[in-house]
Design a protein around this motif. Structure first.
Motif, PDB file in Angstrom:
ATOM      1  N   THR A 137      14.224   4.987   7.338  1.00  0.00           N
ATOM      2  CA  THR A 137      12.727   4.953   7.556  1.00  0.00           C
ATOM      3  C   THR A 137      12.114   6.193   7.407  1.00  0.00           C
ATOM      4  O   THR A 137      11.241   6.604   7.667  1.00  0.00           O
ATOM      5  CB  THR A 137      12.061   4.344   8.755  1.00  0.00           C
ATOM      6  N   ARG A 188       0.765   6.746  -1.724  1.00  0.00           N
ATOM      7  CA  ARG A 188       0.285   6.220  -0.433  1.00  0.00           C
ATOM      8  C   ARG A 188      -1.411   6.540  -0.209  1.00  0.00           C
ATOM      9  O   ARG A 188      -1.783   7.736  -0.466  1.00  0.00           O
ATOM     10  CB  ARG A 188       1.076   6.740   0.647  1.00  0.00           C
ATOM     11  N   SER A 246       2.925  -2.346  -1.320  1.00  0.00           N
ATOM     12  CA  SER A 246       3.287  -2.347   0.153  1.00  0.00           C
ATOM     13  C   SER A 246       2.014  -2.059   1.228  1.00  0.00           C
ATOM     14  O   SER A 246       1.027  -1.514   0.575  1.00  0.00           O
ATOM     15  CB  SER A 246       4.357  -1.493   0.345  1.00  0.00           C
ATOM     16  N   ARG A 250       1.543  -0.841   5.387  1.00  0.00           N
ATOM     17  CA  ARG A 250       2.103  -0.533   6.631  1.00  0.00           C
ATOM     18  C   ARG A 250       1.043  -0.241   7.737  1.00  0.00           C
ATOM     19  O   ARG A 250      -0.249   0.264   7.534  1.00  0.00           O
ATOM     20  CB  ARG A 250       2.808   0.738   6.583  1.00  0.00           C
ATOM     21  N   TRP A 268       5.412   0.238  14.150  1.00  0.00           N
ATOM     22  CA  TRP A 268       4.794  -0.349  12.958  1.00  0.00           C
ATOM     23  C   TRP A 268       5.228  -1.368  12.312  1.00  0.00           C
ATOM     24  O   TRP A 268       6.274  -1.913  12.679  1.00  0.00           O
ATOM     25  CB  TRP A 268       4.520   1.027  11.782  1.00  0.00           C
ATOM     26  N   HIS A 275       5.507  -3.247   8.312  1.00  0.00           N
ATOM     27  CA  HIS A 275       5.616  -3.050   6.995  1.00  0.00           C
ATOM     28  C   HIS A 275       6.072  -3.986   6.193  1.00  0.00           C
ATOM     29  O   HIS A 275       6.840  -4.907   6.557  1.00  0.00           O
ATOM     30  CB  HIS A 275       6.738  -1.800   6.642  1.00  0.00           C
ATOM     31  N   SER A 301       6.344  -5.477   1.993  1.00  0.00           N
ATOM     32  CA  SER A 301       6.182  -5.304   0.558  1.00  0.00           C
ATOM     33  C   SER A 301       6.343  -6.734  -0.220  1.00  0.00           C
ATOM     34  O   SER A 301       7.084  -7.473  -0.016  1.00  0.00           O
ATOM     35  CB  SER A 301       7.428  -4.457   0.141  1.00  0.00           C
TER      36      SER A 301
END
Length: 414
Positions: free
Chosen positions: A71, A128, A155, A157, A165, A167, A169
């Motif tokens: 990560t 992002r 994706s 998050r 967190w 996440h 996808s």
């Protein structure tokens, strides 16, 4: 929410790394990364039968540093010789190039690795966008000059806290294949893959501790390959749970991962034709405990692998067979300082694999004896500030006289 910028987190992690925390378990083809459906996996499969020491090699060549993890930003790479003609390689360079006060970012994720279906490469580029202080949206693509081969990743998050967190996808493998290919192959039922991950970290001063849960699902799909004269239906599930806990004197680590794959082939051709199925059940368990407060940082670990495969292995082997492997391994190592920047961490790995393999066209194997390796990894800190570590790891067989393969690793948090 006030999250630390990625480069600050990496710098804190680098300081901890140089203090000698034991690594997390970082495997090739890790289910802690999205592993979408791959055309070459279901059509060709792997192109080799594994030798007796194959998984012992992978264990002794696994990533030896906790950072960067799956990560994290940075470079993590390991490569080593697993046979006279095979090189095992697991490399990743990931970076989030934030801009506009880190409200947006350019994502770059380059991967070269392998799983039980063979080797693969990915070059993910994307973007992002921080929708809120706590929620990010990602758009990525694994783009090829042949548009039919490109994958698309959607994706999101959501941060519950600075290092906590969720996440998710949604991946469209070979998203434009039917409309862009000129091969005559086609999807009868288009593939898609889903990836969900939950991450709960601890304080930034102990990045090796925490919990990570990841699930990859590829629902049923169907692909017709005229070039390989087959039709294949496939589905798969793989998942992993990793937990690390740091106490005053000890670091405890446990990881369990597994894969379930089912494929149904309709084969045409002169050598193999008709209906053929393929089933794979794969489980790995790893646990270790280490004391980084003692002078030599002793560690004791246990690793267990179970692999059951039955059926048609794909056009690369073009063979039908069964594979049954159960491999328990006990290992221990310690760290000897050689200089301010260099250490030697000799380790001993002892395993007693139970291997029973039979193929229609290839040579089978039955083994039920002890195998082992001595590892002598020399670690050099290239940059104490950045936490960059270079490792040269020669290994030697214990069950026979001979060199067990060389291993080179580079870990550079960014």
């Amino acid at each position: 929410m006030n999250r630390l910028p990625p480069h600050h987190l990496a710098r804190v992690g680098a300081i901890t790394l140089t203090l000698g925390l034991s690594p997390a378990f970082l495997w090739a083809g890790s289910p802690h990364l999205p592993q979408p459906w791959r055309q070459e996996a279901v059509v060709d499969g792997r192109d080799e039968t594994y030798n007796t020491e194959r998984f012992l090699h992978l264990l002794t060549f696994r990533h030896s540093e906790a950072l960067p993890g799956p990560t994290d930003n940075g470079i993590r790479g390991t490569g080593g010789s697993v046979s006279s003609r095979r090189l095992y390689l697991d490399f990743r360079f990931r970076q989030d190039f934030g801009f506009n006060h880190d409200h947006q970012g350019f994502l770059l994720d380059i991967q070269r690795s392998e799983d039980l279906d063979g080797t693969y490469q990915r070059q993910l580029v994307g973007f992002r966008h921080n929708l809120t202080d706590n929620t990010e949206l990602w758009l990525q693509g694994d783009v090829f000059s042949d548009k039919a081969q490109s994958d698309v990743y959607f994706s999101a998050r959501h941060y519950l806290d600075r290092d906590h967190w969720i996440h998710a996808s949604w991946i469209l493998p070979d998203a434009y294949f039917n409309s862009k290919t000129d091969s005559g192959d086609e999807f009868i039922r288009e593939p898609q893959s889903f990836f969900v991950q939950w991450h709960l970290g601890t304080e930034a001063t102990a990045p090796a501790a925490g919990t990570l849960v990841s699930i990859n699902v590829s629902p049923p799909s169907e692909f017709s390959s005229r070039t390989e004269n087959l039709v294949v239906e496939s589905k798969s599930l793989n998942a992993a749970v990793r937990h690390s806990r740091a106490t005053e004197n000890w670091l405890w680590q446990v990881e369990i991962s597994g894969e379930l794959t089912r494929r149904h082939y309709q084969l045409g051709g002169e050598t193999l034709a008709g209906r053929a199925d393929f089933e794979r059940d794969h489980v790995k368990f790893a646990a270790s405990v280490s004391d980084s407060h003692r002078r030599f940082q002793p560690r004791l670990g246990l690793y267990y692998l179970s692999l059951e495969e039955d059926g048609f292995f794909g056009r690369a082997l073009n063979d039908v067979g069964t594979v049954s492997r159960r491999e328990p391994t006990l290992y221990t190592d310690l760290t000897l300082p050689l200089s301010a920047r260099t250490t030697l961490s000799p380790g001993v790995y002892l395993s007693k694999p139970d291997i029973d393999e039979h193929y229609l066209r290839n040579r089978g194997r039955q083994e039920n004896g002890f195998i082992g390796k001595l590892t002598l990894p020399f670690k050099t800190v290239l940059s104490a500030q950045d936490g960059a570590v270079l490792t040269l790891n020669p290994t030697f067989y214990l069950h026979k006289f001979g060199f067990g393969g060389g291993n080179l690793q580079l870990h550079w948090p960014m």
